[in-house]
Design a protein around this motif. Structure first.
Motif, PDB file in Angstrom:
ATOM      1  N   LYS A   2     -54.379  97.384   5.570  1.00  0.00           N
ATOM      2  CA  LYS A   2     -54.422  98.610   6.364  1.00  0.00           C
ATOM      3  C   LYS A   2     -53.342  98.539   7.441  1.00  0.00           C
ATOM      4  O   LYS A   2     -53.244  97.560   8.176  1.00  0.00           O
ATOM      5  CB  LYS A   2     -55.800  98.776   7.006  1.00  0.00           C
ATOM      6  N   VAL A   3     -52.524  99.604   7.496  1.00  0.00           N
ATOM      7  CA  VAL A   3     -51.369  99.612   8.395  1.00  0.00           C
ATOM      8  C   VAL A   3     -51.364 100.909   9.207  1.00  0.00           C
ATOM      9  O   VAL A   3     -51.500 102.003   8.648  1.00  0.00           O
ATOM     10  CB  VAL A   3     -50.052  99.499   7.599  1.00  0.00           C
ATOM     11  N   ALA A  29     -44.954 106.206   0.731  1.00  0.00           N
ATOM     12  CA  ALA A  29     -44.585 105.245  -0.316  1.00  0.00           C
ATOM     13  C   ALA A  29     -45.525 104.046  -0.314  1.00  0.00           C
ATOM     14  O   ALA A  29     -45.894 103.530  -1.377  1.00  0.00           O
ATOM     15  CB  ALA A  29     -43.141 104.788  -0.108  1.00  0.00           C
ATOM     16  N   GLN A  30     -45.943 103.612   0.860  1.00  0.00           N
ATOM     17  CA  GLN A  30     -46.875 102.485   0.942  1.00  0.00           C
ATOM     18  C   GLN A  30     -48.231 102.849   0.350  1.00  0.00           C
ATOM     19  O   GLN A  30     -48.860 102.034  -0.346  1.00  0.00           O
ATOM     20  CB  GLN A  30     -47.018 102.041   2.397  1.00  0.00           C
ATOM     21  N   ILE A  35     -51.384 100.411  -0.263  1.00  0.00           N
ATOM     22  CA  ILE A  35     -51.529 100.079   1.152  1.00  0.00           C
ATOM     23  C   ILE A  35     -52.151 101.284   1.858  1.00  0.00           C
ATOM     24  O   ILE A  35     -51.693 102.410   1.693  1.00  0.00           O
ATOM     25  CB  ILE A  35     -50.169  99.735   1.777  1.00  0.00           C
ATOM     26  N   ASP A  36     -53.193 101.048   2.629  1.00  0.00           N
ATOM     27  CA  ASP A  36     -53.847 102.127   3.376  1.00  0.00           C
ATOM     28  C   ASP A  36     -53.065 102.360   4.662  1.00  0.00           C
ATOM     29  O   ASP A  36     -53.382 101.821   5.718  1.00  0.00           O
ATOM     30  CB  ASP A  36     -55.300 101.749   3.674  1.00  0.00           C
ATOM     31  N   ALA A  37     -52.001 103.156   4.566  1.00  0.00           N
ATOM     32  CA  ALA A  37     -51.116 103.425   5.697  1.00  0.00           C
ATOM     33  C   ALA A  37     -51.510 104.735   6.370  1.00  0.00           C
ATOM     34  O   ALA A  37     -51.715 105.749   5.697  1.00  0.00           O
ATOM     35  CB  ALA A  37     -49.665 103.486   5.236  1.00  0.00           C
ATOM     36  N   ARG A  38     -51.606 104.698   7.687  1.00  0.00           N
ATOM     37  CA  ARG A  38     -51.923 105.884   8.472  1.00  0.00           C
ATOM     38  C   ARG A  38     -50.963 105.952   9.655  1.00  0.00           C
ATOM     39  O   ARG A  38     -50.227 105.006   9.918  1.00  0.00           O
ATOM     40  CB  ARG A  38     -53.388 105.858   8.930  1.00  0.00           C
ATOM     41  N   VAL A  39     -51.002 107.071  10.377  1.00  0.00           N
ATOM     42  CA  VAL A  39     -50.007 107.316  11.415  1.00  0.00           C
ATOM     43  C   VAL A  39     -50.700 107.745  12.697  1.00  0.00           C
ATOM     44  O   VAL A  39     -51.702 108.472  12.663  1.00  0.00           O
ATOM     45  CB  VAL A  39     -49.007 108.413  10.963  1.00  0.00           C
ATOM     46  N   LEU A  40     -50.161 107.307  13.840  1.00  0.00           N
ATOM     47  CA  LEU A  40     -50.582 107.792  15.150  1.00  0.00           C
ATOM     48  C   LEU A  40     -49.404 108.496  15.799  1.00  0.00           C
ATOM     49  O   LEU A  40     -48.300 107.949  15.864  1.00  0.00           O
ATOM     50  CB  LEU A  40     -51.042 106.635  16.038  1.00  0.00           C
ATOM     51  N   ALA A 475     -39.924 103.153  -2.570  1.00  0.00           N
ATOM     52  CA  ALA A 475     -40.796 102.150  -3.181  1.00  0.00           C
ATOM     53  C   ALA A 475     -40.263 100.746  -2.939  1.00  0.00           C
ATOM     54  O   ALA A 475     -41.025  99.814  -2.666  1.00  0.00           O
ATOM     55  CB  ALA A 475     -40.948 102.426  -4.674  1.00  0.00           C
ATOM     56  N   ARG A 476     -38.933 100.579  -3.039  1.00  0.00           N
ATOM     57  CA  ARG A 476     -38.321  99.277  -2.784  1.00  0.00           C
ATOM     58  C   ARG A 476     -38.602  98.823  -1.352  1.00  0.00           C
ATOM     59  O   ARG A 476     -39.057  97.694  -1.108  1.00  0.00           O
ATOM     60  CB  ARG A 476     -36.814  99.376  -3.024  1.00  0.00           C
ATOM     61  N   ALA A 477     -38.343  99.722  -0.382  1.00  0.00           N
ATOM     62  CA  ALA A 477     -38.584  99.363   1.019  1.00  0.00           C
ATOM     63  C   ALA A 477     -40.061  99.103   1.271  1.00  0.00           C
ATOM     64  O   ALA A 477     -40.422  98.178   2.008  1.00  0.00           O
ATOM     65  CB  ALA A 477     -38.072 100.483   1.927  1.00  0.00           C
ATOM     66  N   ALA A 478     -40.921  99.917   0.658  1.00  0.00           N
ATOM     67  CA  ALA A 478     -42.369  99.742   0.862  1.00  0.00           C
ATOM     68  C   ALA A 478     -42.829  98.378   0.373  1.00  0.00           C
ATOM     69  O   ALA A 478     -43.671  97.723   1.007  1.00  0.00           O
ATOM     70  CB  ALA A 478     -43.128 100.853   0.140  1.00  0.00           C
TER      71      ALA A 478
END
Length: 497
Positions: A2-3, A29-30, A35-40, A475-478
Motif C-alpha cells: 500500500k502506497v 500504473a502501480q 499495488i494499492d496506490a492512493r493519493v493525498l 509500467a516500466r517505472a512502476a
C-alpha cells in the motif's frame, strides 16, 4: 503493498506542469500491477470539482500537532474520494481558507507566491505523515511517497514522530531541484519539529527553512525522474546548493525515468485533434498542421517546417535562446508556434520576435491543454532547449506524435533522445536532434540540421517512424518503484525485529 502518494498536483484536476501528469499516471500504473496506490492532495477548488466523495470526512486531531497546523482549529478533516471517471482513490484536505482561492496552487492572480505557502504545504506534509502513522484506521500505507518540496515535510514529520514498526517508510521524488520550498527562519518554531533540526545538519539553509532539504535528509529513499539527473544534481553546477547534502545520501538516490500515459497522449485517439493519425496513416498529421496554422494565424504553408514550443517560459527551459534565432529560422522557411507563460522579460522578447514575423511565428500566452496537444500534433519539430531538465515529458510526447524533439543534452532529454547523426540514422537509432552548449549559436546549428534532414524526405521519414514507435510506458517505472518499495519495507522489517 500500500502506497500513499502525497502531491500538490494531479492531472486533470490541477496542473502547472509535468508534475501533475506524473502524479496521475504513476499511481494508475502501480494499481495495474497490484499495488494499492492512493493519493493525498490539498483541497483546491479544481480538486473538489473533479472528484466524487466516497465516504464521510475523517477527522485528524491536532492536539499534538505543530502550531502551524493548530492554527486551523482542533480538527483537520480529510475527505475520501475518487477521481471522477478514472476511479483513482484519493483523499483531499478540506481547508477552504488555505486552498480555495483564485489564481494558481502556488501563485496568486498577479503571479506572486501566496504569503502563507509555508503553512499550506506544511499542512500537506503533516497530513501525509499522519496517514503514514495510521491516521485512517481502515487503510495505513506501507510507504509514503512524497513528490517535490510541497510534500517534502511528510518524511520529516514521519521520521520524527514514528510510533513503532507499523509506521510507513518514505520516498521523496525530486522532480526539480531548483524549487526547494525555502521560507524565513522565523517559521521554524511553528513547524513543531525538534529545535536541534534547525541547523546545518537539519532543515536550515543559509538562515532559511528548506522543506526539500528536510525531505532529502529524512526520507528512506530518494528518487529523481531520470538516471542522468540523479548524477547531475550531485554536482555544484546543478545541485542548487544541495549537492553536498545529496552526495551524503548518494547511496539512497535512484534515477527512475518518467513514463508517458499513452491513454492521454496518443495521436490515434486524441480528442483534441482535428484528425487522428498514427504511423499507418500519417496524412492526419498534415491536416492537423493546416488546422493549427489557421488557429494561430500562421500562413497556410504545407511546406513550412513547423517548430513547436510548449513550455514554461523560463531561463531553465532555455526558451530565451529562441528569440535570437527566430529570424534565421523563418528565413530558412520555418514557422514557430509557442504556448507558455512565465518570466515577463522572456515573454516580451519572444512576443517582439514573433511580431517581427507576422504569419510565420506566434506566441500564445498561458496554458491550454487542448492547444498543447494540437501544437505537438502539428509540429514537425518540438523544441526543448533546456539549461537543465530533470526528465522532460514534452520530448516524449513529441516522439509519439511524430514531432522530432530538438533538445539540449541534459537530464532526461539526454536519456531519451538520440541525435540524428549519419551513423545513428544508418543504424536506425536516431529520434531527434541534440545540441550541447546553451547558446543561440548552438541552438541555431541544431535547427539547421533539422532543416537539412527535412529536405531528405526518406531519411526524415525513417527517423520519424522510429521516434513514433518508441514507448516510454509507466509500467516500466512502476515496476522499478515497486522494487524500491519492497526494499524499504524489508529494511523496516529488519529494523523492527
Amino acid at each position: 503493498m500500500k502506497v500513499l502518494h502525497v502531491c500538490a498536483e494531479l492531472y486533470p484536476l490541477v496542473k502547472t506542469g509535468g508534475l501533475a501528469d506524473v502524479c496521475a499516471a504513476l499511481p494508475a500504473a502501480q494499481r495495474s500491477l497490484g499495488i494499492d496506490a492512493r493519493v493525498l492532495l490539498p483541497g483546491f477548488a479544481g480538486v473538489k470539482a473533479g472528484v466524487e466523495p466516497t465516504g464521510p470526512a475523517l477527522k485528524l486531531a491536532t492536539r499534538n500537532a505543530p502550531p502551524i497546523v493548530q492554527a486551523l482549529g482542533p480538527e483537520v478533516s480529510i475527505i475520501p474520494a475518487r477521481l471522477r471517471g478514472a476511479g483513482l482513490p484519493l483523499w483531499f484536505i478540506n481547508a477552504p481558507a488555505w486552498y480555495e482561492r483564485p489564481g494558481g496552487p502556488y501563485l496568486d492572480e498577479k503571479d506572486r507566491p501566496w504569503p502563507d505557502n509555508a503553512e499550506r504545504f506544511a499542512l500537506l506534509g503533516w497530513v501525509g505523515a499522519q496517514l503514514g502513522l495510521g491516521g485512517d484506521p481502515s487503510w495505513t500505507p506501507d510507504v509514503v511517497h512524497a513528490h517535490d518540496w510541497h510534500a517534502a515535510l511528510a518524511p520529516v514529520y514521519l521520521a520524527t514522530t514514528r510510533r513503532g514498526p507499523k509506521s510507513a517508510g518514505s520516498v521523496l521524488t525530486i522532480h526539480n531541484l531548483a524549487f526547494q520550498g525555502r521560507f524565513p527562519g522565523e517559521l521554524w518554531p511553528r513547524l513543531g519539529l525538534p529545535a536541534a533540526l534547525f541547523g546545518i545538519e537539519g532543515l536550515e539553509f543559509y538562515g532559511e527553512v528548506s522543506f526539500l532539504k528536510g525531505g532529502i535528509l529524512f526520507s528512506d529513499a530518494l528518487t529523481t525522474v531520470s538516471p542522468r539527473y540523479a548524477q547531475e544534481i550531485l554536482t555544484p553546477e546543478q545541485g542548487f546548493g544541495l549537492d553536498g547534502v545529496l552526495r551524503r545520501r548518494a547511496q539512497a538516490l535512484h534515477g527512475i525515468l518518467n513514463g508517458v500515459d499513452y491513454s492521454v497522449w496518443n495521436p490515434a485517439t486524441d480528442a483534441w485533434l482535428a484528425q487522428p493519425y498514427d504511423l499507418a496513416q500519417l496524412d492526419g498529421k498534415a491536416r492537423n498542421k493546416a488546422v493549427l496554422q489557421r488557429e494561430l494565424g500562421l500562413a497556410p504553408r504545407a511546406d513550412a517546417v513547423l517548430f513547436g514550443v510548449v513550455s514554461r517560459l523560463t531561463e531553465q527551459k532555455g526558451v530565451d535562446l529562441i528569440a535570437p534565432v527566430l529570424g534565421d529560422l523563418v528565413a530558412r522557411g520555418g514557422q514557430l508556434a509557442v504556448l507558455g507563460h512565465g518570466d515577463a522579460a522572456i515573454e516580451r522578447a519572444l512576443e517582439a520576435a514573433c511580431a517581427a514575423h507576422p504569419g510565420q511565428a506566434r506566441l500564445r500566452d498561458g496554458y491550454d491543454e487542448g492547444l498543447a496537444h494540437r501544437i505537438i500534433a502539428a509540429a514537425d519539430v518540438i523544441l526543448v532547449p533546456s539549461r537543465f531538465e530533470p526528465c522532460g515529458l514534452t520530448q516524449l510526447y513529441g516522439m509519439r506524435y511524430g514531432a522530432l524533439p530538438l533538445v539540449r543534452a541534459v537530464g532526461g532529454l539526454a536519456d531519451t533522445v538520440v541525435d540524428s547523426s549519419l551513423e545513428a540514422i544508418d543504424d536506425g537509432r536516431a529520434s531527434g536532434f541534440v545540441f550541447h552548449e546553451a547558446t543561440p549559436a548552438a541552438l541555431d546549428a541544431a535547427i539547421r540540421r533539422a532543416f537539412a534532414l527535412h529536405r531528405r524526405g526518406a531519411d526524415w521519414q525513417r527517423v520519424q517512424t522510429h521516434a513514433m514507435s518508441l514507448r516510454f510506458d509507466w509500467a516500466r517505472a512502476a515496476r522499478q518503484y515497486g522494487t524500491l518499495y519492497d526494499g524499504i519495507r524489508s529494511s523496516s522489517a529488519r529494523l523492527a525485529s
